[in-house]
Scaffold this motif. Sequence first.
Motif, PDB file in Angstrom:
ATOM      1  N   GLU A 147       0.823  -1.214   0.000  1.00 53.77           N
ATOM      2  CA  GLU A 147       0.000   0.000   0.000  1.00 53.77           C
ATOM      3  C   GLU A 147       0.858   1.265   0.000  1.00 53.77           C
ATOM      4  N   LEU A 148       1.684   1.374  -1.001  1.00 54.45           N
ATOM      5  CA  LEU A 148       2.444   2.585  -1.277  1.00 54.45           C
ATOM      6  C   LEU A 148       2.284   2.886  -2.758  1.00 54.45           C
ATOM      7  N   LEU A 149       2.224   4.157  -3.113  1.00 54.12           N
ATOM      8  CA  LEU A 149       2.063   4.530  -4.516  1.00 54.12           C
ATOM      9  C   LEU A 149       3.423   4.488  -5.205  1.00 54.12           C
ATOM     10  N   VAL A 150       3.650   3.422  -5.946  1.00 54.24           N
ATOM     11  CA  VAL A 150       4.899   3.239  -6.697  1.00 54.24           C
ATOM     12  C   VAL A 150       4.627   3.579  -8.157  1.00 54.24           C
ATOM     13  N   GLY A 151       5.554   4.323  -8.774  1.00 58.10           N
ATOM     14  CA  GLY A 151       5.352   4.716 -10.166  1.00 58.10           C
ATOM     15  C   GLY A 151       4.638   6.043 -10.271  1.00 58.10           C
ATOM     16  N   ASN A 152       4.133   6.342 -11.482  1.00 60.11           N
ATOM     17  CA  ASN A 152       3.498   7.630 -11.755  1.00 60.11           C
ATOM     18  C   ASN A 152       4.437   8.775 -11.389  1.00 60.11           C
ATOM     19  N   THR A 153       5.697   8.620 -11.765  1.00 58.47           N
ATOM     20  CA  THR A 153       6.709   9.633 -11.452  1.00 58.47           C
ATOM     21  C   THR A 153       6.711  10.735 -12.511  1.00 58.47           C
ATOM     22  N   PRO A 154       7.211  11.915 -12.162  1.00 63.12           N
ATOM     23  CA  PRO A 154       7.118  13.054 -13.089  1.00 63.12           C
ATOM     24  C   PRO A 154       7.954  12.890 -14.354  1.00 63.12           C
ATOM     25  N   LEU A 155       7.454  13.469 -15.426  1.00 62.38           N
ATOM     26  CA  LEU A 155       8.182  13.562 -16.691  1.00 62.38           C
ATOM     27  C   LEU A 155       8.277  15.038 -17.036  1.00 62.38           C
ATOM     28  N   TYR A 156       9.487  15.595 -16.929  1.00 63.24           N
ATOM     29  CA  TYR A 156       9.683  17.030 -17.123  1.00 63.24           C
ATOM     30  C   TYR A 156      10.279  17.321 -18.509  1.00 63.24           C
ATOM     31  N   LYS A 157       9.805  18.375 -19.119  1.00 67.88           N
ATOM     32  CA  LYS A 157      10.401  18.857 -20.374  1.00 67.88           C
ATOM     33  C   LYS A 157      11.443  19.917 -20.026  1.00 67.88           C
ATOM     34  N   SER A 158      12.675  19.732 -20.513  1.00 66.41           N
ATOM     35  CA  SER A 158      13.737  20.695 -20.223  1.00 66.41           C
ATOM     36  C   SER A 158      14.087  21.503 -21.465  1.00 66.41           C
ATOM     37  N   ARG A 159      13.518  22.690 -21.562  1.00 64.73           N
ATOM     38  CA  ARG A 159      13.857  23.575 -22.685  1.00 64.73           C
ATOM     39  C   ARG A 159      15.313  24.031 -22.588  1.00 64.73           C
ATOM     40  N   SER A 160      15.790  24.151 -21.353  1.00 67.60           N
ATOM     41  CA  SER A 160      17.170  24.577 -21.134  1.00 67.60           C
ATOM     42  C   SER A 160      18.150  23.592 -21.761  1.00 67.60           C
ATOM     43  N   LEU A 161      17.965  22.298 -21.499  1.00 65.49           N
ATOM     44  CA  LEU A 161      18.878  21.294 -22.058  1.00 65.49           C
ATOM     45  C   LEU A 161      18.698  21.155 -23.572  1.00 65.49           C
ATOM     46  N   SER A 162      17.479  21.305 -24.041  1.00 68.53           N
ATOM     47  CA  SER A 162      17.240  21.241 -25.491  1.00 68.53           C
ATOM     48  C   SER A 162      18.040  22.321 -26.204  1.00 68.53           C
ATOM     49  N   ARG A 163      17.993  23.542 -25.657  1.00 68.10           N
ATOM     50  CA  ARG A 163      18.741  24.649 -26.267  1.00 68.10           C
ATOM     51  C   ARG A 163      20.242  24.421 -26.145  1.00 68.10           C
ATOM     52  N   LYS A 164      20.665  24.014 -24.970  1.00 63.48           N
ATOM     53  CA  LYS A 164      22.095  23.870 -24.693  1.00 63.48           C
ATOM     54  C   LYS A 164      22.750  22.835 -25.591  1.00 63.48           C
ATOM     55  N   TYR A 165      22.050  21.735 -25.857  1.00 63.91           N
ATOM     56  CA  TYR A 165      22.645  20.652 -26.640  1.00 63.91           C
ATOM     57  C   TYR A 165      22.115  20.588 -28.066  1.00 63.91           C
ATOM     58  N   GLY A 166      21.288  21.557 -28.429  1.00 64.37           N
ATOM     59  CA  GLY A 166      20.881  21.711 -29.819  1.00 64.37           C
ATOM     60  C   GLY A 166      20.092  20.547 -30.372  1.00 64.37           C
ATOM     61  N   ILE A 167      19.146  20.029 -29.578  1.00 60.90           N
ATOM     62  CA  ILE A 167      18.279  18.971 -30.099  1.00 60.90           C
ATOM     63  C   ILE A 167      16.818  19.359 -29.872  1.00 60.90           C
ATOM     64  N   ARG A 168      15.936  18.618 -30.528  1.00 57.35           N
ATOM     65  CA  ARG A 168      14.523  19.009 -30.558  1.00 57.35           C
ATOM     66  C   ARG A 168      13.889  19.026 -29.177  1.00 57.35           C
ATOM     67  N   GLU A 169      14.122  17.982 -28.393  1.00 60.96           N
ATOM     68  CA  GLU A 169      13.457  17.925 -27.079  1.00 60.96           C
ATOM     69  C   GLU A 169      14.218  16.998 -26.139  1.00 60.96           C
ATOM     70  N   VAL A 170      14.349  17.441 -24.888  1.00 57.28           N
ATOM     71  CA  VAL A 170      14.918  16.620 -23.813  1.00 57.28           C
ATOM     72  C   VAL A 170      13.896  16.545 -22.692  1.00 57.28           C
ATOM     73  N   LEU A 171      13.574  15.329 -22.282  1.00 59.61           N
ATOM     74  CA  LEU A 171      12.657  15.123 -21.171  1.00 59.61           C
ATOM     75  C   LEU A 171      13.357  14.327 -20.074  1.00 59.61           C
ATOM     76  N   ILE A 172      13.030  14.625 -18.826  1.00 61.54           N
ATOM     77  CA  ILE A 172      13.631  13.963 -17.673  1.00 61.54           C
ATOM     78  C   ILE A 172      12.548  13.171 -16.944  1.00 61.54           C
ATOM     79  N   LYS A 173      12.735  11.869 -16.841  1.00 61.83           N
ATOM     80  CA  LYS A 173      11.836  11.011 -16.067  1.00 61.83           C
ATOM     81  C   LYS A 173      12.462  10.841 -14.690  1.00 61.83           C
ATOM     82  N   ASP A 174      11.847  11.459 -13.687  1.00 66.12           N
ATOM     83  CA  ASP A 174      12.446  11.523 -12.347  1.00 66.12           C
ATOM     84  C   ASP A 174      11.915  10.407 -11.453  1.00 66.12           C
TER      85      ASP A 174
END
Length: 410
Positions: free
Chosen positions: A76-103
């Motif tokens: 009885e603990l909520l496992v999973g459903n962790t955040p997925l963040y879009k990082s515009r900062s990393l996308s710009r820094k490394y010159g790619i379309r999109e970087v997302l972080i699954k935390d």
Amino acid sequence: MSKYLLKCITCGKEFAKDEVDYYCPDCGDRKGTLEVVYDFALVRKEFEFSLTSLQKRGIWAFDFLLPFEGKIDFPELLVGNTPLYKSRSLSRKYGIREVLIKDDGRNPTASFKDRASAIAVAKAMEKGFDTIFCASTGNAASSLSGLSAVSGLKSVIFVPSTAPVAKLTQLQVYGSKILAIEASYDRVFDLSMEIGMSMGWYCRNSAINPYLLEGKKTCALELAFEMEDDLPDFIFVSAGDGTVLSSFYKGFEDMKELGLIEKVPKIAGIQAEGSAAIKKTYEAGFPFEPIDLEATTVADSICVGKPRDVIKACHYTEAHDGLLLSVSDNEILESIIELARETGVFAEPAGATAFAGFKKARKLGLVGEKDRVVIVVTGNGLKDLKNVSAVLPEVRILPPDRDAIEEALK
């Protein structure tokens, strides 16, 4: 008729779910690791999912693709459903379309390993065990400890004495029996198998227990449902024993078999240079023979010289033309700081290893400017402060004097 069976990764022999518990008796515990194979006709009859359900039930929202039949007595603990963040900062820094972080450091005990431990605990209860054990460098241990505590199971944890203090403290708080052994993780693993099996306890060890991968694959399932028809081109994840790497392939393969997605993203398994046994085995070519080594790295969670799921990881990587890269400890430590300052996500060394691998792949031109990338952070940085503290400047202590404080600001 059963919803699933077990299949040996090497010889292909199939077993009914109650015929064996851990590995193929013919191929042994290294080459004979098992994978769960579903009857997808039955799975389709069970299939029911909504993002609302994921928010309330976590990984159990995927019960249609988990190795249980009937009512599940789950922790009885909520496992999973962790955040997925879009990082515009990393996308710009490394010159790619999109970087997302699954935390995945946002799980109950602050690591990805909760996904596997939840399944192991539910299996132990289903099979009637009252005690469960594992060998771990820290995260699997604290994960099993917390999920056992809430489920009323006794847990026995074998760890190297070098495990980070924060992780050992978690074990003490949760009430596990802790056996801190002055040896490498690989030796500790062997001792845990000798003792745990002789005592008749349920085994949660990576690769030995085929159901752990099914828990870990739920991260891939989450990504598939969250991103729907717009899956990333690459997923970067750290690799130690090999089960986590294999789990992403397995999760996407199962979803494709169900007809819910059309492609399997390219998975990049990232290892520390001093612990790159899977990479070395893969590069030696098929038929894969485990190449073991004396592992050393600041990333304790992936400090594995004798990976138990190496054959499966190599098979999946070859089948999908995946990537295996290694990064230095300096690159890992620098990535902890950069990731935190660019995204606000504080990763432990193993979690930041995936980010270090992404940077290396981009530098080598393996990731292009039109690509979309997900970086999986497998553990929270508060789990291991010692290593990253060593590369940060010492905090200067100031007197309670305005002039001294203003001077420091300059």
